[in-house]
Write an enzyme that holds these catalytic residues in place. Structure first.
Site, short mmCIF file in Angstrom:
data_model
loop_
_atom_site.label_atom_id
_atom_site.label_comp_id
_atom_site.label_asym_id
_atom_site.label_seq_id
_atom_site.Cartn_x
_atom_site.Cartn_y
_atom_site.Cartn_z
N ASP A 82 1.28 -1.36 -0.50
CA ASP A 82 -0.03 -0.29 -0.10
C ASP A 82 0.85 1.44 0.00
OD1 ASP A 82 -2.52 -0.81 -0.13
OD2 ASP A 82 -2.54 -1.25 2.29
N LYS A 115 -0.30 -0.25 -4.59
CA LYS A 115 -1.90 0.13 -4.37
C LYS A 115 -2.10 1.79 -3.59
CE LYS A 115 -4.74 -2.60 -1.14
NZ LYS A 115 -5.30 -0.99 -0.16
N GLU A 172 -4.91 4.15 -2.93
CA GLU A 172 -7.21 3.60 -2.39
C GLU A 172 -7.90 5.29 -3.16
OE1 GLU A 172 -7.67 3.86 0.55
OE2 GLU A 172 -6.95 2.15 1.61
N GLU A 179 -14.17 -3.19 -2.37
CA GLU A 179 -14.43 -3.34 -0.71
C GLU A 179 -15.29 -3.04 -0.09
OE1 GLU A 179 -12.34 -3.21 4.13
OE2 GLU A 179 -11.56 -2.32 1.93
#
Length: 271
Positions: A90, A118, A120, A186
């Site tokens: 992340d 990753k 968001e 998610e």
């Protein structure tokens, strides 16, 4: 264990091939060498060094306090022992605030052993994604409930219901167009996640997004039934209870993902 487990290490192109072949991808978080080695040896295809470490390792209430230095430390520990699983790490809170900051953080993570980073969200993050992909850095997009946005969301809530589902579809396609190689969905209603997965050419990994995704991920503490100090989400299942050991739990989780028995309706969200 999948046939891929007996052949060669996972690569970014192999993820897309797995989707074309209809092979479900198995992902777990890990934060240290010991668990990472066990996961790698027992059928896990991708390991995520998540900023969830802020909550389950460091004891914070959210992922926001996690730094790039934290991520680099744990990524390096995991990377040292992996033989076949692909390692995703992340970008921590605000490490992707600008393309330049994201490049600096991503470079550190790849130098520590990550093979993909990753990020968001969508929107302005698309410029960041393009900037990294143009510089040969593989990117995974995390959509739906994005924990770094917990303050804006007012807590950990299901995302993508009603009209928001259409926006989520657009965001996912925009992320693919920007060059991502993988998408994590998610806390998204099962029908929306399944539709997005069917529409995209890149694999989707669900966490609380139903069985229609191309793979699944859980936080390792949740998969093992450990008390993280936070309310257990609906999508969590304790595989240690049936597996009898950590290795057995990982094998049970991997098998359940591959045969489609996890997640079932009990561990997913309706429209």
């Amino acid at each position: 264990m999948s046939s891929h487990a007996d052949s060669k290490p996972w690569t970014v192109p192999a993820l897309a091939q797995a989707k074309r072949d209809g092979r479900k991808l198995v992902m777990l978080t890990a934060y240290d060498a010991g668990f990472a080695r066990t996961f790698d040896a027992n059928g896990v295809d991708l390991i995520l060094v998540g900023d969830s470490l802020g909550m389950v390792v460091q004891g914070h209430e959210s992922t926001l306090p996690v730094t790039t230095a934290d991520m680099v430390y744990h990524t390096a520990a995991v990377a040292r022992v992996l033989e076949r699983a692909l390692l995703v790490a992340d970008l921590s809170f605000q490490a992707d605030a600008t393309p330049e900051r994201a490049l600096d953080a991503a470079t550190q993570l790849l130098q520590a052993g990550a093979e993909m980073v990753k990020i968001e969200g969508a929107g302005h993050k698309l410029d960041v994604i393009r900037y990294l992909v143009e510089r040969e850095i593989p990117v995974c997009s995390h959509l739906g409930l994005t924990p770094q946005s917990v303050l804006r969301f007012g807590g950990y809530k299901v995302q993508g219901r009603g009209e928001a589902g259409e926006q989520l579809r657009r965001d996912a396609q925009a992320a693919v167009d920007a060059g991502v190689s993988l998408i994590v969905l998610e806390c998204v209603p099962t029908p929306i996640a399944a539709q997005i997965s069917a529409e995209l050419r890149v694999p989707t990994i669900g966490i609380g997004a139903g069985p229609g995704c191309d793979g699944q991920v859980l936080v390792m503490h949740d998969m093992l039934g450990l008390d993280s100090g936070h309310r257990r989400p609906k999508f969590v299942k304790d595989f240690l209870a049936e597996g009898g050991s950590v290795a057995g739990a990982v094998q049970a989780y991997a098998q359940a993902v591959r045969d489609g028995s996890f997640p079932d309706a009990e561990h997913a969200y309706a429209a």
